[in-house]
Design an enzyme around this catalytic site. Structure first.
Site, short mmCIF file in Angstrom:
data_model
loop_
_atom_site.label_atom_id
_atom_site.label_comp_id
_atom_site.label_asym_id
_atom_site.label_seq_id
_atom_site.Cartn_x
_atom_site.Cartn_y
_atom_site.Cartn_z
N ILE A 51 32.92 30.95 43.71
CA ILE A 51 33.47 29.66 43.74
C ILE A 51 34.47 29.44 42.96
CG2 ILE A 51 32.02 28.84 41.64
CD1 ILE A 51 30.99 26.71 43.46
N HIS A 60 25.24 41.18 39.97
CA HIS A 60 26.15 40.80 40.84
C HIS A 60 27.57 41.94 40.74
CE1 HIS A 60 26.63 37.94 37.66
NE2 HIS A 60 27.94 38.15 37.81
#
Ligand code: 5GP
Ligand code: ZN
Length: 114
Positions: free
Chosen positions: A31, A100
């Protein structure tokens, strides 16, 4: 895990820009991108940090890494170059506690990282 931000992306509760998924892996655009390509590649199952990956689950890390390799090629950065990073715990900069792999590409990068 019910209150994990990334688990909510996997379940679809939070919408995101999905780049790839299969039975085990989910990949989406960051994002707050730090490069023209900034993808996050995660296991669908909740694992908090690298420290929580037992040796028998090591192939999952290989699946994550190979997803990065394929996405980098798909987006046209395999020859130019790209960087893969996993931050483990706070001092390394981990802010979301569902592991991640960052895939970054599309600009010249510095070494060592900050
Ligand atoms: P970390 O700092 O834990 O290594 O990386 C977490 C990453 O997750 C950051 O790059 C951050 O921009 C990204 N991130 C946090 N919340 C969201 C979100 O709601 N959607 C997406 N697509 N990325 C997020
Ligand atoms: Zn999670």
């Amino acid at each position: 895990m019910t209150d994990c931000h990334f688990c909510k992306m996997v379940s679809g509760e939070i919408a995101t820009d999905v780049l790839y998924q299969d039975e085990q892996i989910f990949a989406f655009r960051d994002i707050n991108p730090q490069a023209p390509l900034h993808a996050l590649i995660i296991p669908k199952r909740h694992i908090s940090t690298l420290n929580d990956v037992p040796q028998e689950q090591a192939p999952l890390l290989g699946q994550m890494m190979h997803t990065a390799i394929r996405l980098a090629a798909q987006e046209g950065y395999d020859e130019r170059g790209y960087r893969c990073v996993i931050n483990c715990n706070r001092e390394a900069g981990q802010s979301v506690f569902h592991i991640h792999l960052h895939l970054l590409a599309g600009r010249a990068m510095q070494w060592p990282p900050g």
